[in-house]
Design a protein around this motif. Structure first.
Motif, PDB file in Angstrom:
ATOM      1  N   CYS A 197      64.136 178.265  38.266  1.00 39.08           N
ATOM      2  CA  CYS A 197      65.437 178.604  38.849  1.00 39.08           C
ATOM      3  C   CYS A 197      66.110 179.738  38.070  1.00 39.08           C
ATOM      4  O   CYS A 197      66.758 180.608  38.664  1.00 39.08           O
ATOM      5  CB  CYS A 197      66.344 177.381  38.888  1.00 39.08           C
ATOM      6  N   ILE A 198      65.960 179.720  36.750  1.00 43.14           N
ATOM      7  CA  ILE A 198      66.496 180.825  35.950  1.00 43.14           C
ATOM      8  C   ILE A 198      65.791 182.130  36.327  1.00 43.14           C
ATOM      9  O   ILE A 198      66.420 183.187  36.449  1.00 43.14           O
ATOM     10  CB  ILE A 198      66.342 180.521  34.450  1.00 43.14           C
ATOM     11  N   GLY A 199      64.472 182.062  36.535  1.00 37.71           N
ATOM     12  CA  GLY A 199      63.738 183.250  36.959  1.00 37.71           C
ATOM     13  C   GLY A 199      64.226 183.789  38.288  1.00 37.71           C
ATOM     14  O   GLY A 199      64.402 185.001  38.464  1.00 37.71           O
ATOM     15  N   LEU A 232      62.585 196.527  40.625  1.00 36.28           N
ATOM     16  CA  LEU A 232      62.008 195.670  41.664  1.00 36.28           C
ATOM     17  C   LEU A 232      60.853 194.847  41.103  1.00 36.28           C
ATOM     18  O   LEU A 232      60.704 193.657  41.423  1.00 36.28           O
ATOM     19  CB  LEU A 232      61.529 196.525  42.831  1.00 36.28           C
ATOM     20  N   SER A 233      60.046 195.444  40.227  1.00 32.17           N
ATOM     21  CA  SER A 233      58.915 194.737  39.626  1.00 32.17           C
ATOM     22  C   SER A 233      59.392 193.579  38.758  1.00 32.17           C
ATOM     23  O   SER A 233      58.831 192.479  38.802  1.00 32.17           O
ATOM     24  CB  SER A 233      58.073 195.704  38.795  1.00 32.17           C
ATOM     25  N   ILE A 234      60.442 193.809  37.975  1.00 34.28           N
ATOM     26  CA  ILE A 234      60.981 192.745  37.118  1.00 34.28           C
ATOM     27  C   ILE A 234      61.567 191.613  37.966  1.00 34.28           C
ATOM     28  O   ILE A 234      61.314 190.432  37.714  1.00 34.28           O
ATOM     29  CB  ILE A 234      62.049 193.321  36.168  1.00 34.28           C
ATOM     30  N   GLY A 235      62.342 191.981  38.982  1.00 30.98           N
ATOM     31  CA  GLY A 235      62.935 190.960  39.841  1.00 30.98           C
ATOM     32  C   GLY A 235      61.893 190.145  40.577  1.00 30.98           C
ATOM     33  O   GLY A 235      61.952 188.908  40.602  1.00 30.98           O
ATOM     34  N   TYR A 236      60.906 190.819  41.149  1.00 31.28           N
ATOM     35  CA  TYR A 236      59.852 190.135  41.890  1.00 31.28           C
ATOM     36  C   TYR A 236      59.023 189.251  40.969  1.00 31.28           C
ATOM     37  O   TYR A 236      58.693 188.110  41.300  1.00 31.28           O
ATOM     38  CB  TYR A 236      58.968 191.171  42.588  1.00 31.28           C
ATOM     39  N   GLY A 237      58.692 189.762  39.782  1.00 28.51           N
ATOM     40  CA  GLY A 237      57.908 188.979  38.829  1.00 28.51           C
ATOM     41  C   GLY A 237      58.641 187.737  38.366  1.00 28.51           C
ATOM     42  O   GLY A 237      58.057 186.654  38.262  1.00 28.51           O
ATOM     43  N   ALA A 238      59.953 187.882  38.087  1.00 29.16           N
ATOM     44  CA  ALA A 238      60.742 186.731  37.630  1.00 29.16           C
ATOM     45  C   ALA A 238      60.806 185.648  38.702  1.00 29.16           C
ATOM     46  O   ALA A 238      60.727 184.449  38.409  1.00 29.16           O
ATOM     47  CB  ALA A 238      62.152 187.188  37.257  1.00 29.16           C
ATOM     48  N   ALA A 239      60.943 186.058  39.965  1.00 30.23           N
ATOM     49  CA  ALA A 239      61.002 185.077  41.052  1.00 30.23           C
ATOM     50  C   ALA A 239      59.653 184.426  41.301  1.00 30.23           C
ATOM     51  O   ALA A 239      59.580 183.243  41.644  1.00 30.23           O
ATOM     52  CB  ALA A 239      61.493 185.754  42.335  1.00 30.23           C
ATOM     53  N   ALA A 274      58.412 180.971  40.157  1.00 26.16           N
ATOM     54  CA  ALA A 274      58.838 179.740  40.823  1.00 26.16           C
ATOM     55  C   ALA A 274      57.689 179.059  41.558  1.00 26.16           C
ATOM     56  O   ALA A 274      57.633 177.821  41.615  1.00 26.16           O
ATOM     57  CB  ALA A 274      59.980 180.037  41.800  1.00 26.16           C
ATOM     58  N   PHE A 275      56.767 179.827  42.122  1.00 23.63           N
ATOM     59  CA  PHE A 275      55.757 179.237  42.985  1.00 23.63           C
ATOM     60  C   PHE A 275      54.881 178.200  42.277  1.00 23.63           C
ATOM     61  O   PHE A 275      54.816 177.046  42.719  1.00 23.63           O
ATOM     62  CB  PHE A 275      54.892 180.324  43.625  1.00 23.63           C
ATOM     63  N   PRO A 276      54.172 178.540  41.200  1.00 24.53           N
ATOM     64  CA  PRO A 276      53.296 177.518  40.595  1.00 24.53           C
ATOM     65  C   PRO A 276      54.065 176.356  39.992  1.00 24.53           C
ATOM     66  O   PRO A 276      53.610 175.205  40.063  1.00 24.53           O
ATOM     67  CB  PRO A 276      52.531 178.298  39.516  1.00 24.53           C
ATOM     68  N   LEU A 277      55.216 176.634  39.388  1.00 28.90           N
ATOM     69  CA  LEU A 277      55.966 175.564  38.728  1.00 28.90           C
ATOM     70  C   LEU A 277      56.564 174.605  39.752  1.00 28.90           C
ATOM     71  O   LEU A 277      56.491 173.378  39.602  1.00 28.90           O
ATOM     72  CB  LEU A 277      57.066 176.165  37.845  1.00 28.90           C
ATOM     73  N   ILE A 301      70.987 188.278  46.850  1.00 37.23           N
ATOM     74  CA  ILE A 301      72.165 187.402  46.942  1.00 37.23           C
ATOM     75  C   ILE A 301      71.753 186.002  47.385  1.00 37.23           C
ATOM     76  O   ILE A 301      72.185 184.987  46.812  1.00 37.23           O
ATOM     77  CB  ILE A 301      73.201 188.002  47.903  1.00 37.23           C
ATOM     78  N   LEU A 302      70.883 185.918  48.398  1.00 41.18           N
ATOM     79  CA  LEU A 302      70.407 184.614  48.875  1.00 41.18           C
ATOM     80  C   LEU A 302      69.611 183.887  47.791  1.00 41.18           C
ATOM     81  O   LEU A 302      69.718 182.665  47.643  1.00 41.18           O
ATOM     82  CB  LEU A 302      69.546 184.799  50.122  1.00 41.18           C
ATOM     83  N   ALA A 303      68.820 184.634  47.023  1.00 42.55           N
ATOM     84  CA  ALA A 303      68.029 184.022  45.949  1.00 42.55           C
ATOM     85  C   ALA A 303      68.928 183.397  44.892  1.00 42.55           C
ATOM     86  O   ALA A 303      68.666 182.286  44.411  1.00 42.55           O
ATOM     87  CB  ALA A 303      67.108 185.061  45.321  1.00 42.55           C
ATOM     88  N   ALA A 304      69.989 184.095  44.523  1.00 41.75           N
ATOM     89  CA  ALA A 304      70.905 183.564  43.511  1.00 41.75           C
ATOM     90  C   ALA A 304      71.563 182.277  43.992  1.00 41.75           C
ATOM     91  O   ALA A 304      71.688 181.299  43.242  1.00 41.75           O
ATOM     92  CB  ALA A 304      71.961 184.613  43.160  1.00 41.75           C
ATOM     93  N   ILE A 305      71.985 182.244  45.246  1.00 41.95           N
ATOM     94  CA  ILE A 305      72.611 181.042  45.808  1.00 41.95           C
ATOM     95  C   ILE A 305      71.629 179.873  45.830  1.00 41.95           C
ATOM     96  O   ILE A 305      71.955 178.741  45.430  1.00 41.95           O
ATOM     97  CB  ILE A 305      73.135 181.327  47.223  1.00 41.95           C
ATOM     98  N   ALA A 306      70.395 180.131  46.276  1.00 42.06           N
ATOM     99  CA  ALA A 306      69.384 179.066  46.359  1.00 42.06           C
ATOM    100  C   ALA A 306      69.019 178.545  44.972  1.00 42.06           C
ATOM    101  O   ALA A 306      68.778 177.338  44.798  1.00 42.06           O
ATOM    102  CB  ALA A 306      68.141 179.591  47.076  1.00 42.06           C
ATOM    103  N   ALA A 307      68.974 179.415  43.968  1.00 43.80           N
ATOM    104  CA  ALA A 307      68.635 178.988  42.607  1.00 43.80           C
ATOM    105  C   ALA A 307      69.689 178.043  42.054  1.00 43.80           C
ATOM    106  O   ALA A 307      69.364 177.018  41.433  1.00 43.80           O
ATOM    107  CB  ALA A 307      68.485 180.209  41.702  1.00 43.80           C
ATOM    108  N   VAL A 308      70.945 178.358  42.277  1.00 41.97           N
ATOM    109  CA  VAL A 308      72.028 177.483  41.803  1.00 41.97           C
ATOM    110  C   VAL A 308      71.954 176.126  42.501  1.00 41.97           C
ATOM    111  O   VAL A 308      72.115 175.070  41.874  1.00 41.97           O
ATOM    112  CB  VAL A 308      73.394 178.156  42.031  1.00 41.97           C
TER     113      VAL A 308
END
Length: 433
Positions: free
Chosen positions: A311-313, A337-344, A347-350, A409-416
């Motif tokens: 979620c932090i990612g 974009l690479s940093i943002g995409y990589g951080a998100a 989430a998939f494997p975890l 913006i949607l990613a930040a809301i979903a993470a919280v």
């Protein structure tokens, strides 16, 4: 001494061999996942030359991408039945054979209709495969050691971008997009031969005898599906991964076009530059998988390792993407974009590992199929919406950056929301209790 008395010592003595065997089997599944991801990503690589030849608009390309994920979502719900009535060996072999040939008619009769039909059939064949590939991998790893193998599975996309995307781009530019499609068919057939020769199923499937698995959880009875699918962890993590998967499908469908039309790079540069976000993602995936498995081994809770960390990612991704319109230097935009995409992508494997904890082993394929099908909803919306936004934006650059900002913006809301609601340990006790 009875066979029952000697079963556990035999397993214990052979454990190092079992671990080596487990990772060799994981490598075989990773090989398939690389091909699987390349089949998904090829539309982004051939999009512009195909669009020029067939006269396609951005909205039509986006529609093709979204229709793929429509049937991909539907196909995901067949993972459970396929796992019930077929072995993993034959289920994945049949699916791989199907997706290796469904795009071949496009080589004979290229049109928007043929493209749509081929990609929809591809989505239907690939839909169950992701859950079954996770199930196949998890069959060789106990629940507390699934973060790293899951990370290798998801890193397959990065490996495909690093190793295959430049090659497929070169083939597309020099030999045409039809040759690229044919090459992917050859890769699929190659994997099928390796699979038939090498694959055996692991002990953590819920089908193996308890003594072979050495895991008391294998004796747990099946539970009602509603208890799993309506748990707060399943629902909140599903919402989170819908957004992250939406980002992934935009990257699959549009990133080379964004680099070319939005940032001004050549077609060869745009295809090769897929390796930049892939390298960042690969590093973060493997690192997070290794570290979180170590933390789990030292007693960290599943919520800490498999919910808070991803979620932090995703929150970092949301902040970076929301600020992307402020970046006007092309290479800085690529790096951001690479940093943002990589951080998100962490989430998939975890989160997949967290979801696999909610159910008894024999319900893993069905649970993962339902979760991955839910996740794919992001793919139904994002590629087509991106195409519409680009067609109606003042410039391609403005359209692409707006898309990434909205996703951020949607990613930040979903993470919280997931941070507040998801707790695999709590929900597993409730489901199995």
């Amino acid at each position: 001494m009875t066979a029952e008395q000697t079963a556990v010592p035999i397993v214990a003595q052979s454990r190092p061999d079992n671990r080596r065997r487990a990772w060799s089997m994981t490598g075989l599944v990773v090989f398939l996942y690389i091909i699987n991801y390349a089949d998904k990503a090829v539309l982004g690589i051939i999009a512009q030359p195909m669009a020029r030849e067939l006269g396609l608009t951005s909205a039509q390309i986006g529609m093709v991408g979204s229709l793929f994920f429509l049937t991909f979502t539907i196909g995901g719900f067949f993972a459970g039945p396929l796992n019930k009535y077929l072995t993993l060996r034959w289920a994945l072999l049949i699916l791989a054979a199907a997706w290796s040939v469904v795009m071949l008619p496009l080589l004979i009769s290229a049109s928007l209709v043929t493209l749509i039909v081929g990609r929809m059939l591809l989505g239907l064949a690939e839909g169950p495969s992701s859950a079954l590939m996770h199930t196949a991998t998890y069959s060789w790893h106990p629940p507390n050691k699934r973060g790293l193998p899951g990370a290798f599975l998801m890193a397959s996309g990065s490996i495909a971008k690093i190793l295959l995307a430049p090659v497929l781009t070169f083939i597309t530019i020099n030999y045409g997009w039809r040759t690229t499609v044919a090459v992917l068919t050859v890769l699929g057939v190659t994997w099928m031969v390796c699979w038939l020769i090498g694959w055996t199923e692991g002990p953590y499937t819920g089908k193996a005898p308890k003594a072979e698995a050495g895991d008391a959880d294998d004796a747990v009875a099946s539970v009602p599906w509603r208890k799993i699918l309506l748990s707060r962890t399943f629902v909140s993590c599903g919402a989170l991964t819908i957004v992250v998967y939406g980002l992934s499908t935009v990257v699959l469908t549009w990133l080379p076009s964004y680099f070319e039309r939005g940032l001004g790079y050549s077609a060869l540069q745009a295809g090769s530059m897929l390796a930049i976000p892939a390298i960042v993602t690969l590093i973060l995936l493997i690192t997070s998988g290794f570290v979180t498995d170590r933390l789990m081994g030292r007693g960290a809770s599943s919520r800490t390792v498999r919910i808070i960390v991803p979620c932090i990612g995703v929150l970092v991704c949301g902040i970076v993407l929301a600020a992307l319109p402020l970046v006007d230097v092309p290479m800085l935009a690529v790096i951001a974009l690479s940093i943002g995409y990589g951080a998100a992508s962490m989430a998939f494997p975890l989160i997949n590992a967290a979801i696999s904890e909610l159910c008894p082993p024999q319900q893993t394929a069905g649970t993962m199929g339902a979760f991955l099908a839910t996740m794919a909803i992001g793919g139904l919306i994002a590629p087509y919406a991106t195409g519409v936004i680009i067609d109606n934006a003042a410039t391609p650059t403005a359209g692409y950056t707006l898309v990434f900002q909205v996703i951020g913006i949607l990613a930040a809301i979903a993470a919280v929301a997931a941070l507040l609601l998801a707790n695999p340990d709590r929900d597993r006790r409730a489901i199995l209790g």
